[in-house]
Design a protein around this motif. Structure first.
Motif, short mmCIF file in Angstrom:
data_model
loop_
_atom_site.label_atom_id
_atom_site.label_comp_id
_atom_site.label_asym_id
_atom_site.label_seq_id
_atom_site.Cartn_x
_atom_site.Cartn_y
_atom_site.Cartn_z
N LEU A 1 0.83 -1.21 0.00
CA LEU A 1 0.00 0.00 0.00
C LEU A 1 0.86 1.25 0.00
O LEU A 1 0.57 2.23 -0.71
N LEU A 2 1.93 1.24 0.80
CA LEU A 2 2.81 2.42 0.86
C LEU A 2 3.59 2.58 -0.45
O LEU A 2 3.84 3.70 -0.88
N THR A 3 3.96 1.47 -1.07
CA THR A 3 4.63 1.56 -2.37
C THR A 3 3.71 2.20 -3.40
O THR A 3 4.13 3.06 -4.18
N ALA A 4 2.45 1.78 -3.41
CA ALA A 4 1.49 2.39 -4.34
C ALA A 4 1.32 3.88 -4.05
O ALA A 4 1.23 4.71 -4.97
N TYR A 5 1.32 4.26 -2.77
CA TYR A 5 1.19 5.68 -2.42
C TYR A 5 2.42 6.46 -2.90
O TYR A 5 2.29 7.57 -3.43
N ARG A 6 3.61 5.87 -2.72
CA ARG A 6 4.83 6.55 -3.19
C ARG A 6 4.80 6.75 -4.70
O ARG A 6 5.16 7.81 -5.21
N LEU A 7 4.39 5.73 -5.42
CA LEU A 7 4.35 5.84 -6.88
C LEU A 7 3.30 6.84 -7.34
O LEU A 7 3.48 7.54 -8.33
N ASP A 8 2.17 6.91 -6.62
CA ASP A 8 1.11 7.84 -7.01
C ASP A 8 1.46 9.29 -6.70
O ASP A 8 1.22 10.19 -7.51
N SER A 9 2.04 9.53 -5.51
CA SER A 9 2.25 10.91 -5.05
C SER A 9 3.67 11.39 -5.22
O SER A 9 3.92 12.59 -5.23
N GLY A 10 4.64 10.48 -5.30
CA GLY A 10 6.04 10.88 -5.36
C GLY A 10 6.60 11.28 -4.01
O GLY A 10 7.75 11.70 -3.90
N ALA A 11 5.81 11.14 -2.93
CA ALA A 11 6.24 11.52 -1.58
C ALA A 11 6.79 10.29 -0.85
O ALA A 11 6.49 9.15 -1.20
N ARG A 12 7.59 10.56 0.18
CA ARG A 12 8.15 9.48 0.99
C ARG A 12 7.05 8.80 1.79
O ARG A 12 6.18 9.46 2.36
N ALA A 13 7.12 7.47 1.87
CA ALA A 13 6.19 6.70 2.69
C ALA A 13 6.96 5.49 3.21
O ALA A 13 7.32 4.61 2.43
N ASP A 14 7.23 5.47 4.51
CA ASP A 14 8.10 4.45 5.08
C ASP A 14 7.34 3.60 6.09
O ASP A 14 6.44 4.08 6.79
N LEU A 15 7.73 2.33 6.17
CA LEU A 15 7.17 1.38 7.14
C LEU A 15 8.29 0.89 8.04
O LEU A 15 9.35 0.47 7.56
N VAL A 16 8.05 0.96 9.35
CA VAL A 16 8.98 0.42 10.35
C VAL A 16 8.26 -0.68 11.10
O VAL A 16 7.17 -0.45 11.65
N VAL A 17 8.84 -1.88 11.11
CA VAL A 17 8.25 -3.03 11.80
C VAL A 17 9.14 -3.38 12.99
O VAL A 17 10.35 -3.55 12.83
#
Length: 369
Positions: A254-270
């Motif tokens: 989901l975050l990868t799709a958001y990055r590709l759509d918006s060009g903004a950073r979106a990171d996941l920390v587990v």
């Protein structure tokens, strides 16, 4: 609150270029220039100390102010080295910030050069030579920005290619699983179902003909084994078609799709020990991320997003925060998306908190496992 980071050599060099020429001028500078020198030192602090200055307009503003103040000191005290600070601040602004801040920086530096040339009675050739230094800075900064944009475009293209390759591999794996599931269903499951029916018929015939108890027991045992095999085959088919995906992988997609759509950073920390979650828990976490990203696209387009997933011993915590660069206004009433998210969390005896933070909207939910 912005976190301090470990200072690197380039930070000290940048701070020294902006501050030290003015500080070295103090012994020979008249007292009326000391407030200007103090202003330069104060404006250079954000450049040295903070990783991300909030609000985002603060750092370019103080840099333009440094250009103006050091330029004034250069014009008023031409014997010093404050011009180094002026040109350094100009280059840093041109290299790091957008067109508006760069335009103000170039205007302030150009005005300073013109004023200095007039007060020093320079010829137009000498004044043009100094202006050429500023022009070279503009060209160098433009070249660097162009290179950075090309690198970002290349990284985006590689990310898209990797995503496409992953999706292609995933589609191929799903197709193969579906093929195996069809074979199991059409061949093995049908054969076992037919075997179970034939054994049932055989048992009824043995009962009709008065067969021994041992013969009936053998047929009944064979019928039970066929029924159990049929059940196992159906479970295998269901497992192959279901294709369970871990929550962290789904959130990452989901975050990868958001990055590709918006060009903004979106990171996941587990954090914590990752494990398979109950279907209802996983669906709640994934729906929360989906709803948060929808709201970010709607109310803060292009904002950076940080997602933190923590696996605890008895619960899973999920935090979603968008970085808008400002504190958003309080929502007059929760929307249907947040209301539905709250209801899903409540059904699992979890807790949900959502609201504006220092620099964006924040959602935090905790679900027992």
């Amino acid at each position: 609150m912005n976190a301090l980071r470990r200072l690197e050599g380039v930070d000290w060099v940048r701070w020294g270029v902006l501050t030290l020429p003015s500080l070295f001028a103090i012994p020979s500078a008249p007292a009326w220039t000391w407030p200007l020198i103090a202003l330069v030192a104060a404006c250079s602090v954000p450049v040295l100390l903070l990783r991300t200055v909030r609000p985002p307009w603060l750092l370019p503003t103080v840099l333009v102010l440094v250009i103006a103040v050091t330029g004034a000191l250069w014009v008023l005290r031409p014997g010093g080295f404050t011009s180094v600070s002026m040109f350094g601040a100009t280059f840093f602004t041109l290299r790091s910030f957008g067109r508006l801040a760069s335009a103000f920086a170039v205007a302030a530096a150009t005005g300073t050069i013109v004023a200095w040339s007039i007060t020093q009675h320079l010829g137009w050739l000498n004044a043009l030579a100094i202006l050429c230094v500023l022009i070279v800075m503009v060209l160098l900064a433009a070249n660097r920005r162009s290179r950075v944009e090309r690198l970002e475009q290349t990284e985006l293209a590689l990310a898209r290619a990797q995503t496409a390759a992953e999706e292609h591999g995933r589609a191929a794996a799903l197709a193969e699983r579906a093929r195996i599931a069809r074979e199991l269903h059409d061949v093995l499951a049908h054969s076992l179902a037919g075997l179970a029916l034939n054994l049932q018929g055989a048992r009824l015939m043995l009962v009709r003909d008065g067969a021994s108890d041992d013969a009936l027991a053998q047929v009944e045992r064979a019928q039970k084994l066929a029924s159990e095999g049929l059940s196992e085959a159906r479970n295998a088919v269901a497992a192959l078609r279901e294709d369970v995906v871990p929550v962290e992988r789904t959130v990452s997609d989901l975050l990868t799709a958001y990055r590709l759509d918006s060009g903004a950073r979106a990171d996941l920390v587990v954090e914590g020990e990752q494990r398979e979650l109950d279907a209802s828990v996983g669906a709640t976490l994934v729906r929360a991320v989906q709803e948060a990203l929808v709201n970010t696209r709607k109310h803060a387009a292009g904002a950076e997003v940080d997602v933190r997933l923590v696996f605890g011993a008895d619960e899973v915590a999920l935090t979603i925060a968008d970085r808008q660069g400002r504190r958003p206004p309080d929502a007059p009433a929760p929307g249907y998306g947040l209301r539905g998210m709250s209801e899903r969390v409540a059904l699992l005896d979890g807790a949900l908190e959502s609201g504006p933070g220092e620099d964006g909207w924040r959602i935090q939910l905790t679900v027992p496992v």
